[in-house]
Scaffold this motif. Sequence first.
Motif, PDB file in Angstrom:
ATOM      1  N   ARG A 219      20.995   0.846  96.468  1.00 47.40           N
ATOM      2  CA  ARG A 219      20.984  -0.601  96.731  1.00 47.40           C
ATOM      3  C   ARG A 219      21.316  -0.756  98.220  1.00 47.40           C
ATOM      4  NH1 ARG A 219      23.994  -5.317  93.328  1.00 47.40           N
ATOM      5  NH2 ARG A 219      23.272  -7.010  94.644  1.00 47.40           N
ATOM      6  N   PRO A 220      20.293  -0.900  99.049  1.00 49.00           N
ATOM      7  CA  PRO A 220      20.482  -0.840 100.502  1.00 49.00           C
ATOM      8  C   PRO A 220      21.464  -1.865 101.066  1.00 49.00           C
ATOM      9  CG  PRO A 220      18.147  -0.924  99.951  1.00 49.00           C
ATOM     10  CD  PRO A 220      18.903  -1.154  98.697  1.00 49.00           C
ATOM     11  N   ASP A 221      21.500  -3.060 100.505  1.00 46.76           N
ATOM     12  CA  ASP A 221      22.373  -4.099 101.059  1.00 46.76           C
ATOM     13  C   ASP A 221      23.851  -3.779 100.886  1.00 46.76           C
ATOM     14  OD1 ASP A 221      21.884  -4.442  98.311  1.00 46.76           O
ATOM     15  OD2 ASP A 221      22.402  -6.564  98.383  1.00 46.76           O
ATOM     16  N   GLU A 222      24.198  -2.961  99.900  1.00 45.78           N
ATOM     17  CA  GLU A 222      25.594  -2.625  99.656  1.00 45.78           C
ATOM     18  C   GLU A 222      25.890  -1.129  99.765  1.00 45.78           C
ATOM     19  OE1 GLU A 222      27.092  -4.400  96.118  1.00 45.78           O
ATOM     20  OE2 GLU A 222      26.053  -6.281  96.488  1.00 45.78           O
ATOM     21  N   GLY A 223      24.862  -0.290  99.793  1.00 45.32           N
ATOM     22  CA  GLY A 223      25.072   1.143  99.920  1.00 45.32           C
ATOM     23  C   GLY A 223      25.486   1.826  98.633  1.00 45.32           C
ATOM     24  N   PHE A 224      25.382   1.149  97.499  1.00 42.03           N
ATOM     25  CA  PHE A 224      25.750   1.750  96.229  1.00 42.03           C
ATOM     26  C   PHE A 224      24.563   2.488  95.631  1.00 42.03           C
ATOM     27  CE2 PHE A 224      28.845  -1.950  95.960  1.00 42.03           C
ATOM     28  CZ  PHE A 224      29.884  -1.198  96.476  1.00 42.03           C
ATOM     29  N   VAL A 225      24.842   3.606  94.984  1.00 45.10           N
ATOM     30  CA  VAL A 225      23.768   4.396  94.396  1.00 45.10           C
ATOM     31  C   VAL A 225      24.010   4.620  92.903  1.00 45.10           C
ATOM     32  CG1 VAL A 225      23.247   5.609  96.543  1.00 45.10           C
ATOM     33  CG2 VAL A 225      24.848   6.617  94.936  1.00 45.10           C
ATOM     34  N   ALA A 226      22.925   4.950  92.231  1.00 42.51           N
ATOM     35  CA  ALA A 226      22.966   5.324  90.822  1.00 42.51           C
ATOM     36  C   ALA A 226      22.052   6.531  90.657  1.00 42.51           C
ATOM     37  CB  ALA A 226      22.491   4.174  89.944  1.00 42.51           C
ATOM     38  N   ALA A 227      22.266   7.275  89.597  1.00 40.98           N
ATOM     39  CA  ALA A 227      21.422   8.427  89.290  1.00 40.98           C
ATOM     40  C   ALA A 227      21.025   8.344  87.834  1.00 40.98           C
ATOM     41  CB  ALA A 227      22.169   9.724  89.553  1.00 40.98           C
ATOM     42  N   GLY A 228      19.865   8.883  87.542  1.00 34.23           N
ATOM     43  CA  GLY A 228      19.410   8.857  86.171  1.00 34.23           C
ATOM     44  C   GLY A 228      18.223   9.766  85.980  1.00 34.23           C
ATOM     45  N   GLY A 229      17.735   9.768  84.765  1.00 37.76           N
ATOM     46  CA  GLY A 229      16.579  10.594  84.479  1.00 37.76           C
ATOM     47  C   GLY A 229      16.254  10.608  83.010  1.00 37.76           C
ATOM     48  N   LEU A 230      15.394  11.551  82.673  1.00 35.24           N
ATOM     49  CA  LEU A 230      15.035  11.709  81.272  1.00 35.24           C
ATOM     50  C   LEU A 230      14.822  13.185  80.969  1.00 35.24           C
ATOM     51  CD1 LEU A 230      11.705  12.224  80.609  1.00 35.24           C
ATOM     52  CD2 LEU A 230      11.635  10.027  81.741  1.00 35.24           C
ATOM     53  N   ALA A 231      15.039  13.516  79.726  1.00 36.76           N
ATOM     54  CA  ALA A 231      14.778  14.867  79.228  1.00 36.76           C
ATOM     55  C   ALA A 231      13.731  14.751  78.144  1.00 36.76           C
ATOM     56  CB  ALA A 231      16.053  15.497  78.670  1.00 36.76           C
ATOM     57  N   GLN A 232      12.769  15.656  78.200  1.00 42.26           N
ATOM     58  CA  GLN A 232      11.695  15.622  77.213  1.00 42.26           C
ATOM     59  C   GLN A 232      11.185  17.032  76.984  1.00 42.26           C
ATOM     60  OE1 GLN A 232       9.121  12.969  79.325  1.00 42.26           O
ATOM     61  NE2 GLN A 232       7.888  14.625  80.159  1.00 42.26           N
ATOM     62  N   TYR A 233      10.540  17.197  75.821  1.00 42.72           N
ATOM     63  CA  TYR A 233       9.866  18.452  75.538  1.00 42.72           C
ATOM     64  C   TYR A 233       8.578  18.516  76.348  1.00 42.72           C
ATOM     65  CZ  TYR A 233      12.992  18.712  71.503  1.00 42.72           C
ATOM     66  OH  TYR A 233      14.086  18.756  70.694  1.00 42.72           O
ATOM     67  N   GLN A 234       7.976  19.683  76.436  1.00 41.93           N
ATOM     68  CA  GLN A 234       6.723  19.858  77.166  1.00 41.93           C
ATOM     69  C   GLN A 234       5.604  18.979  76.616  1.00 41.93           C
ATOM     70  OE1 GLN A 234       7.576  21.351  80.200  1.00 41.93           O
ATOM     71  NE2 GLN A 234       5.586  22.262  80.006  1.00 41.93           N
ATOM     72  N   ASN A 235       5.665  18.614  75.338  1.00 39.95           N
ATOM     73  CA  ASN A 235       4.620  17.770  74.745  1.00 39.95           C
ATOM     74  C   ASN A 235       4.886  16.286  74.980  1.00 39.95           C
ATOM     75  OD1 ASN A 235       6.685  17.119  72.980  1.00 39.95           O
ATOM     76  ND2 ASN A 235       5.726  18.019  71.180  1.00 39.95           N
ATOM     77  N   ASP A 236       5.773  15.961  75.910  1.00 40.20           N
ATOM     78  CA  ASP A 236       6.125  14.596  76.312  1.00 40.20           C
ATOM     79  C   ASP A 236       6.952  13.832  75.285  1.00 40.20           C
ATOM     80  OD1 ASP A 236       4.894  14.884  78.770  1.00 40.20           O
ATOM     81  OD2 ASP A 236       2.972  14.137  78.031  1.00 40.20           O
ATOM     82  N   ARG A 237       7.415  14.495  74.246  1.00 37.91           N
ATOM     83  CA  ARG A 237       8.301  13.827  73.287  1.00 37.91           C
ATOM     84  C   ARG A 237       9.691  13.716  73.903  1.00 37.91           C
ATOM     85  NH1 ARG A 237      10.880  15.527  68.166  1.00 37.91           N
ATOM     86  NH2 ARG A 237      10.503  17.609  68.945  1.00 37.91           N
ATOM     87  N   TRP A 238      10.186  12.491  74.026  1.00 38.22           N
ATOM     88  CA  TRP A 238      11.458  12.245  74.678  1.00 38.22           C
ATOM     89  C   TRP A 238      12.627  12.755  73.846  1.00 38.22           C
ATOM     90  CZ3 TRP A 238      12.107   7.096  77.673  1.00 38.22           C
ATOM     91  CH2 TRP A 238      11.068   6.952  78.581  1.00 38.22           C
ATOM     92  N   ILE A 239      13.618  13.265  74.527  1.00 39.52           N
ATOM     93  CA  ILE A 239      14.877  13.659  73.900  1.00 39.52           C
ATOM     94  C   ILE A 239      15.937  12.610  74.220  1.00 39.52           C
ATOM     95  CG2 ILE A 239      16.704  15.395  73.842  1.00 39.52           C
ATOM     96  CD1 ILE A 239      14.489  17.417  74.755  1.00 39.52           C
ATOM     97  N   MET A 240      16.014  12.220  75.500  1.00 35.82           N
ATOM     98  CA  MET A 240      17.013  11.232  75.911  1.00 35.82           C
ATOM     99  C   MET A 240      16.690  10.712  77.300  1.00 35.82           C
ATOM    100  SD  MET A 240      20.238  13.543  76.989  1.00 35.82           S
ATOM    101  CE  MET A 240      19.946  15.040  77.915  1.00 35.82           C
TER     102      MET A 240
END
Length: 100
Positions: free
Chosen positions: A15-36
């Motif tokens: 968030r450039p105006d305040e300098g705060f950051v967040a991190a995230g992502g996703l985990a999935q199998y090779q067949n694109d089935r999401w885990i989380m």
Amino acid sequence: MEESCVCLNTDGSLRPDEGFVAAGGLAQYQNDRWIMVFSKYLGNYTMMEAKLWGILNGLKLILDRRFESILIQIDSLEAVNAIQEGVFSTSNSTLLRRIH
């Protein structure tokens, strides 16, 4: 790849105006089935730190679910180099050593 292999995709956001950051992502199998999916507000960090925290948090969540074969996908050569060179030196770096 077999279904026991997990792809971890992570990134950080700023968030450039305040300098705060967040991190995230996703985990999935090779067949694109999401885990989380996951995200975490980090506060006042650099974008590079956010990317590294995203990887660390994702790996911890995946390892907690007992997956052993993990493919990390990230858009930052700088983050890859930092991990390979052992620059990530916080108290949580023991998790990276455990994985390596």
